[in-house]
Design an enzyme around this catalytic site. Structure first.
Site, PDB file in Angstrom:
ATOM      1  N   HIS A 102     -40.309  30.581  43.403  1.00 47.28           N
ATOM      2  CA  HIS A 102     -39.988  31.770  44.436  1.00 47.28           C
ATOM      3  C   HIS A 102     -40.757  31.260  45.498  1.00 47.28           C
ATOM      4  O   HIS A 102     -42.157  30.486  45.579  1.00 47.28           O
ATOM      5  CB  HIS A 102     -40.685  33.103  44.041  1.00 47.28           C
ATOM      6  CG  HIS A 102     -39.598  33.698  42.996  1.00 47.28           C
ATOM      7  ND1 HIS A 102     -40.236  34.871  42.094  1.00 47.28           N
ATOM      8  CD2 HIS A 102     -38.257  33.499  42.569  1.00 47.28           C
ATOM      9  CE1 HIS A 102     -39.205  35.020  41.393  1.00 47.28           C
ATOM     10  NE2 HIS A 102     -38.214  34.303  41.509  1.00 47.28           N
ATOM     11  N   ILE A 128     -37.993  40.450  46.769  1.00 48.66           N
ATOM     12  CA  ILE A 128     -37.951  41.234  45.705  1.00 48.66           C
ATOM     13  C   ILE A 128     -38.591  40.804  44.381  1.00 48.66           C
ATOM     14  O   ILE A 128     -37.998  40.071  44.057  1.00 48.66           O
ATOM     15  CB  ILE A 128     -36.714  42.113  45.525  1.00 48.66           C
ATOM     16  CG1 ILE A 128     -36.204  42.839  46.852  1.00 48.66           C
ATOM     17  CG2 ILE A 128     -36.950  43.426  44.425  1.00 48.66           C
ATOM     18  CD1 ILE A 128     -35.096  43.619  47.044  1.00 48.66           C
ATOM     19  N   GLU A 171     -35.668  36.182  56.415  1.00 47.97           N
ATOM     20  CA  GLU A 171     -34.484  37.286  55.864  1.00 47.97           C
ATOM     21  C   GLU A 171     -34.063  38.120  57.004  1.00 47.97           C
ATOM     22  O   GLU A 171     -33.034  38.667  56.967  1.00 47.97           O
ATOM     23  CB  GLU A 171     -35.216  37.839  54.919  1.00 47.97           C
ATOM     24  CG  GLU A 171     -35.353  37.078  53.461  1.00 47.97           C
ATOM     25  CD  GLU A 171     -36.508  36.278  53.498  1.00 47.97           C
ATOM     26  OE1 GLU A 171     -37.412  36.270  54.401  1.00 47.97           O
ATOM     27  OE2 GLU A 171     -36.582  35.147  52.483  1.00 47.97           O
ATOM     28  N   GLU A 190     -35.342  43.550  31.396  1.00 46.93           N
ATOM     29  CA  GLU A 190     -34.582  42.758  32.583  1.00 46.93           C
ATOM     30  C   GLU A 190     -33.119  42.943  32.923  1.00 46.93           C
ATOM     31  O   GLU A 190     -32.394  43.486  31.920  1.00 46.93           O
ATOM     32  CB  GLU A 190     -35.224  41.362  32.492  1.00 46.93           C
ATOM     33  CG  GLU A 190     -36.636  41.167  32.866  1.00 46.93           C
ATOM     34  CD  GLU A 190     -36.587  41.121  34.516  1.00 46.93           C
ATOM     35  OE1 GLU A 190     -35.519  41.076  34.826  1.00 46.93           O
ATOM     36  OE2 GLU A 190     -37.829  40.821  35.072  1.00 46.93           O
ATOM     37  N   ASN A 228     -41.918  35.348  54.293  1.00 45.23           N
ATOM     38  CA  ASN A 228     -40.930  35.671  53.150  1.00 45.23           C
ATOM     39  C   ASN A 228     -40.814  37.066  53.067  1.00 45.23           C
ATOM     40  O   ASN A 228     -41.646  37.876  52.993  1.00 45.23           O
ATOM     41  CB  ASN A 228     -41.478  35.012  51.761  1.00 45.23           C
ATOM     42  CG  ASN A 228     -40.215  35.168  50.835  1.00 45.23           C
ATOM     43  OD1 ASN A 228     -39.180  34.804  50.828  1.00 45.23           O
ATOM     44  ND2 ASN A 228     -40.549  35.710  49.779  1.00 45.23           N
ATOM     45  N   VAL A 229     -39.484  37.683  52.731  1.00 48.29           N
ATOM     46  CA  VAL A 229     -39.159  38.971  52.328  1.00 48.29           C
ATOM     47  C   VAL A 229     -38.412  38.619  51.037  1.00 48.29           C
ATOM     48  O   VAL A 229     -37.341  38.327  50.962  1.00 48.29           O
ATOM     49  CB  VAL A 229     -38.223  39.696  53.365  1.00 48.29           C
ATOM     50  CG1 VAL A 229     -37.964  41.147  53.030  1.00 48.29           C
ATOM     51  CG2 VAL A 229     -39.161  39.625  54.873  1.00 48.29           C
TER      52      VAL A 229
END
Lengths: 473, 82
Positions: free
Chosen positions: A184, A165, A226, A275, A162-163
């Site tokens: 996630h 952020i 990704e 956020e 997984n890539v």
């Protein structure tokens, strides 16, 4: 058009008048964040910012890039398009390139970030001009790095690598906090590692060309790579290099690559952090990363992302990958969907243009948006408009709402659905009612209102649009 | 405010006297960063008082160290496989 690295993209922005170099001395706080905030406040066509004289760092050595994709011209340049490409045209270009997934990858051994290696005496603050983004963030954050991890139960599976952020709090010189939510992909990796009683190795790549950053923010399926998506979006093989300790694939062009591991079973206070909802997140006990190795180019550029009250750079980087994802999922079942604009607070509010097949059809499409995977955490307000209304043109959308929408007939409220817990209106956190506002023209058997005498364009308007566009150039 | 007058003993956020120097500026003497080992709040000596001074730190962002252990863990730690 593919950019080898961040520096090549910055050079392109510079050539197109979309990079502002600021060489007067600035303080880490509050100057850097304030400058990024100000740029977003002023315009949606603004430049990237590059600072190279930051208090406490040798001039030219501590460099910070902000707002690199923080405008529509910069987003178009990321895709290799003319900087004046409309948002709608960027949307359809993005959607078309998605069809090329999976694209090819190119493995290389000679990455520029191999220039300097640190294994002892690591202090991220000496290497990068880290700074506080919003006044009451708990500290300095890294929020635009690609975090790479693998499934501990299937470590050789390239697709499951997984890539992503994730927000990362810099807690100490060589210690980080990270937010890998259970939903996630990295959350799943961590869960499996902790079930096995093992730490989860991670590689963190900072300062990348913009496509991998955009793709890392895409909600792809668990086993979709990704890197193969980045290759499809940039229309060229994606260049990767193995990081030495973890063996994970990281972007070839990164400025800095950090390797370390999430410590199994450990949770420590993290946050608050301003956020993308325009509100602070509050504090939670979250996982911790111990850094083992840092590799970097000489005098690396610290690329950072300001976020807070929308719109900020994050809204541009997530706008089309969220909208195109929903568009593709809806279009697969309902070919009548013409376009989707889900770029408001990551799709908490979305606008769908659709050709109605029969009365009630648009409302069904709106409810379907709430049950696609992304919709489970977003899509709180869905506005439906006719297929000839451009959902990226808010003047048209507001027109449709003002004259087509009837509050009694066109409001569908669905109680107690799931939403991301960061939505400050959710109560309890993570639960909300959702609403469909149907601003399409009623069709049979739902015949109501007075819509037969629409004022169309005068004959020749389309020709004149081209004439005037040419004269304005 | 410079390094000689900034608060370096009490955490502005949780008021714990558990503060240490996190790091100092690469160009010596420009700034010092501090961190609280109780609530992991960190600040730089060059920041405004609202970030560095316990008395100026806004009440709505203060926390009580006694509350930290009961803050929810996200994600929760799963049970070990047998």
């Amino acid at each position: 058009m593919a950019y080898a690295d961040l520096r090549e993209f910055l050079a392109t922005l510079d050539r197109d008048g979309q990079l502002l170099r600021y060489s007067d001395p600035v303080n880490p706080e509050p100057d850097l964040a304030a400058a990024a905030r100000a740029t977003a406040n002023l315009t949606d066509r603004g430049p990237a910012l590059l600072f190279d004289d930051i208090n406490g760092y040798e001039p030219g050595k501590g460099r910070v890039a902000l707002n690199t994709v923080g405008s529509w011209p910069n987003h178009a340049l990321m895709l290799g398009l003319d900087k004046n490409t409309t948002v709608k045209d960027q949307f359809f270009e993005f959607a078309g390139r998605w069809d090329a997934f999976p694209g090819p990858i190119e493995r290389r051994d000679d990455a520029p970030w191999q220039e300097v290696t640190l294994t002892e005496g690591i202090d991220l603050f000496q290497l990068l001009p880290l700074f506080r983004l919003n006044s009451y963030d708990v500290g300095c954050y890294i929020d635009k790095a690609a975090v790479i991890s693998r499934d501990p139960d299937d470590p050789d599976n390239f697709g499951k690598q997984n890539v992503g952020i994730y927000r990362i709090q810099v807690k100490d010189k060589d210690r980080l906090g990270i937010q890998p939510l259970a939903a996630h992909d990295i959350g799943l990796h961590l869960q499996r590692a902790e079930e096995r009683g093992e730490n989860l190795p991670v590689a963190i790549a900072l300062g990348n060309e913009p496509v991998i950053t955009t793709v890392a923010g895409m909600p792809l399926a668990y086993d979709q790579s990704e890197y193969e998506m980045a290759a499809a979006i940039q229309g060229a093989p994606y260049r990767i290099t193995k990081a030495p300790v973890t063996g994970f694939d990281v972007p070839w062009g990164s400025e800095v690559v950090i390797e370390g591991e999430i410590i199994a079973g450990e949770r420590e206070i993290e946050g608050p952090f301003g956020e993308f909802t325009g509100h602070y997140s509050g504090a939670r006990r979250q996982p911790v990363i111990k850094i083992h190795r840092v590799m970097h180019r000489r005098n690396p550029i610290f690329e950072h992302l300001y976020l807070g009250m929308p719109w900020t750079e994050m809204d541009y980087t997530l706008a089309l990958n969220t909208s195109v994802l929903l568009y593709r999922q809806l279009k697969a079942e309902f070919p009548e969907v013409a376009a989707v604009n889900a770029m408001y607070t990551q799709g908490l509010l979305g606008i769908i243009s659709v050709k109605q097949r029969f009365g009630g059809f648009a409302k069904a499409v709106g409810m379907r948006a709430m049950t696609v995977p992304h919709g489970l955490a977003y899509c709180k307000v869905i506005i439906l408009v006719d297929e000839d209304v451009d959902p990226f043109n808010l003047a048209q959308v507001m027109w449709a709402l003002s004259v087509h929408y009837h509050p009694l007939h066109d409001t569908v409220t669905i109680p107690n659905l799931s939403v991301l817990a960061l939505d400050p209106s959710s109560d309890p956190a993570g639960i909300t009612h959702k609403v469909v506002l149907d601003a399409t023209t009623p069709v049979a058997p739902e015949e109501r209102g007075h819509y037969s005498q629409v004022v169309g364009n005068p004959e020749g308007t389309a020709d004149w649009e081209n004439i005037i566009k040419g004269l304005l150039k | 405010m410079n390094d000689t007058t900034v608060n370096d003993t009490i955490c502005p956020r949780c008021d714990a006297e558990n503060v240490r120097v996190l790091t100092t500026s690469p160009v010596p003497g420009r700034w010092t960063m501090y961190v609280c080992d109780t609530c992991i709040y960190s600040w730089r000596s060059t920041e405004p008082r609202s970030a560095t001074d316990p008395l100026a730190y806004p009440a709505e962002f203060k926390i009580d160290p006694a509350d930290i252990p009961s803050i929810p863990a996200i994600p929760t730690v799963p049970p070990r496989r047998r």
